[in-house]
Design an enzyme around this catalytic site. Structure first.
Site, PDB file in Angstrom:
ATOM      1  N   LYS A  75       0.825  -1.207   0.000  1.00 44.45           N
ATOM      2  CA  LYS A  75       0.000   0.000   0.000  1.00 44.45           C
ATOM      3  C   LYS A  75       0.861   1.260   0.000  1.00 44.45           C
ATOM      4  O   LYS A  75       0.332   2.375  -0.042  1.00 44.45           O
ATOM      5  CB  LYS A  75      -0.942  -0.016   1.207  1.00 44.45           C
ATOM      6  N   GLY A 125     -14.462 -16.729  -8.590  1.00 44.33           N
ATOM      7  CA  GLY A 125     -14.849 -18.115  -8.769  1.00 44.33           C
ATOM      8  C   GLY A 125     -14.002 -19.042  -7.928  1.00 44.33           C
ATOM      9  O   GLY A 125     -13.009 -18.617  -7.318  1.00 44.33           O
ATOM     10  N   HIS A 126     -14.400 -20.286  -7.878  1.00 44.10           N
ATOM     11  CA  HIS A 126     -13.643 -21.326  -7.189  1.00 44.10           C
ATOM     12  C   HIS A 126     -13.634 -22.575  -8.066  1.00 44.10           C
ATOM     13  O   HIS A 126     -14.255 -22.617  -9.139  1.00 44.10           O
ATOM     14  CB  HIS A 126     -14.237 -21.622  -5.817  1.00 44.10           C
ATOM     15  N   ASP A 127     -12.943 -23.602  -7.590  1.00 45.28           N
ATOM     16  CA  ASP A 127     -12.760 -24.830  -8.358  1.00 45.28           C
ATOM     17  C   ASP A 127     -14.063 -25.336  -8.965  1.00 45.28           C
ATOM     18  O   ASP A 127     -14.110 -25.682 -10.149  1.00 45.28           O
ATOM     19  CB  ASP A 127     -12.147 -25.900  -7.447  1.00 45.28           C
ATOM     20  N   ILE A 128     -15.136 -25.347  -8.186  1.00 45.44           N
ATOM     21  CA  ILE A 128     -16.403 -25.884  -8.669  1.00 45.44           C
ATOM     22  C   ILE A 128     -16.926 -25.086  -9.866  1.00 45.44           C
ATOM     23  O   ILE A 128     -17.518 -25.636 -10.798  1.00 45.44           O
ATOM     24  CB  ILE A 128     -17.446 -25.945  -7.532  1.00 45.44           C
ATOM     25  N   TYR A 154     -14.972 -23.370 -11.995  1.00 44.05           N
ATOM     26  CA  TYR A 154     -14.070 -23.571 -13.135  1.00 44.05           C
ATOM     27  C   TYR A 154     -14.333 -24.902 -13.834  1.00 44.05           C
ATOM     28  O   TYR A 154     -14.352 -24.980 -15.066  1.00 44.05           O
ATOM     29  CB  TYR A 154     -12.611 -23.485 -12.682  1.00 44.05           C
ATOM     30  N   ASP A 181      -8.218 -26.406  -9.271  1.00 43.48           N
ATOM     31  CA  ASP A 181      -7.223 -25.716  -8.438  1.00 43.48           C
ATOM     32  C   ASP A 181      -5.835 -26.324  -8.600  1.00 43.48           C
ATOM     33  O   ASP A 181      -4.853 -25.594  -8.796  1.00 43.48           O
ATOM     34  CB  ASP A 181      -7.626 -25.785  -6.963  1.00 43.48           C
TER      35      ASP A 181
END
Length: 382
Positions: free
Chosen positions: A58, A121-124, A126, A152
């Protein structure tokens, strides 16, 4: 080791990128994880062999410092959504101008282009967009995501590590770096190439959960044993199927034909009753040494004591007593030598790394006082 001498800057993230960094570290790369300051503890459970530098991104000084580390390295591994690094002025175009040999790996869910490029998003998600999720699950049930391994880790972290190694190899010929756009959707789809390409030979003609390799076939499934454990059966070929029936003491002549789809429910019922008659240990004794393709379903607590895994030393124990898989594959001359020390705490190696990158002690002290960087060496001894 195979990647000895390769310097990697890994921007801290979760799951896929840390796995990619751990692979590189296991095979000899010097992986430096860049953590944010004032974070407390790291959620990276795959920090094996890495060192941690804590930088306050930052501040302009922190961004400048990260730039210097990146352009003096071989690989930058970043897991942020599209545009985050560009806002910091640390995108690949900027860094490759300063170091044309840099390999800049961008590991994201949807990739650097397309309408989903900036979406969360997450693995499911994708594997859903990759098409694979539609094929996963038992007959009559909704699609089922098997842990978060496909996108993942297989399509994400492992594919990205392959891309980095390929880019390093190409650089030995061209002397140039490049940008790696590693999309977990595309990586997962690529891992599933067999499912895609074998449709032409009729392997996936039936609905989900009714094909040979998706729990449809009774000779490719798991079965509960008398003691509540399970055996895995993969007796596809006729010679293996014959060995399966022999071990189960079943008369092939009294059973429906192996490849009679309409008889699969009845054949499964017979197998269920047979496997329920003995314990897992008893079935293991019966099938070990045969080509029936029948093996025990081992728990995490059991795998390292299995004779085969023991003989290959397939699992290892680190300094904290935690067990995990040994790096794979095994190279004959330059095998992985995974670090068995505890994973780094945030900022544990800040001063050491900055010294290695040529920063003067006075400058490091000034950055510590100004809060540009953070060093927590004492936490490593807790």
């Amino acid at each position: 080791m195979a990647l000895a001498g390769v310097r990697v800057i890994e921007l801290a993230g979760l799951a896929p990128a840390p796995f990619c960094g751990m692979i590189l570290a296991d095979f000899g790369a010097k992986v430096i994880r860049v953590d944010r300051t004032k974070t407390g503890m790291s959620l990276d459970t795959q920090g094996r062999g890495k060192r941690s530098v804590a930088i306050n991104l930052k501040t302009p000084e922190g961004v400048t410092l990260l730039r210097k580390l990146c352009v003096q390295s071989d690989v930058v591994l970043e897991p942020y959504r599209k545009g985050v690094m560009e806002k910091l002025g640390l995108g690949p175009q900027e860094l490759l101008k300063e170091n044309p040999q840099l390999i800049y790996a961008r590991l994201t869910g949807y990739g650097q282009s397309g309408s989903y490029a900036t979406a969360a998003g997450h693995d499911i998600n994708y594997i859903a967009v990759s098409g694979l999720l539609s094929r996963l699950g038992r007959s009559g049930e909704k699609p089922y995501a098997p842990l978060n391994l496909i996108a993942d880790f297989a399509g994400g972290g492992l594919s990205c590590a392959l891309g980095i190694v390929l880019a390093l190899l190409e650089r030995t010929k061209s002397g140039k770096g490049q940008v790696i756009d590693a999309s977990m959707v595309e990586g997962a789809a690529y891992v599933g190439s067999f499912a895609w390409k074998s449709r032409s030979i009729g392997m996936w003609d039936r609905p989900r959960g009714q094909n040979m390799l998706d729990s449809g076939a009774p000779f490719y499934d798991t079965y509960e044993t008398a003691d509540g454990k399970y055996m895995a059966v993969g007796a596809i070929e006729p010679q293996f199927y014959t060995q399966l029936l022999k071990g189960l003491e079943l008369d092939a002549g009294a059973l429906p034909p192996q490849m009679s789809f309409t008889d699969w429910p009845e054949l499964r019922r017979i197998f269920i009753e047979s496997f329920a008659s003995k314990s897992q240990a008893e079935w293991s004794r019966i099938f070990d040494g045969t080509d029936a393709c029948v093996t025990p379903v081992l728990s995490f607590d059991e795998v390292s004591s299995h004779p085969h895994n023991q003989e290959r030393a397939s699992f290892m124990t680190d300094a904290s007593g935690e067990e995990s898989p040994r790096p794979a594959p095994v190279l004959s001359r330059t095998p992985a030598e995974p670090c068995l020390a505890s994973d780094p705490v945030i900022g544990e190696h800040t001063v050491d790394v900055l010294n290695e990158y040529g920063f003067k002690s006075a400058d490091i002290d000034q950055m510590l006082k100004a809060g540009v960087v953070e060093c927590n060496p004492a936490k490593a001894k807790l």
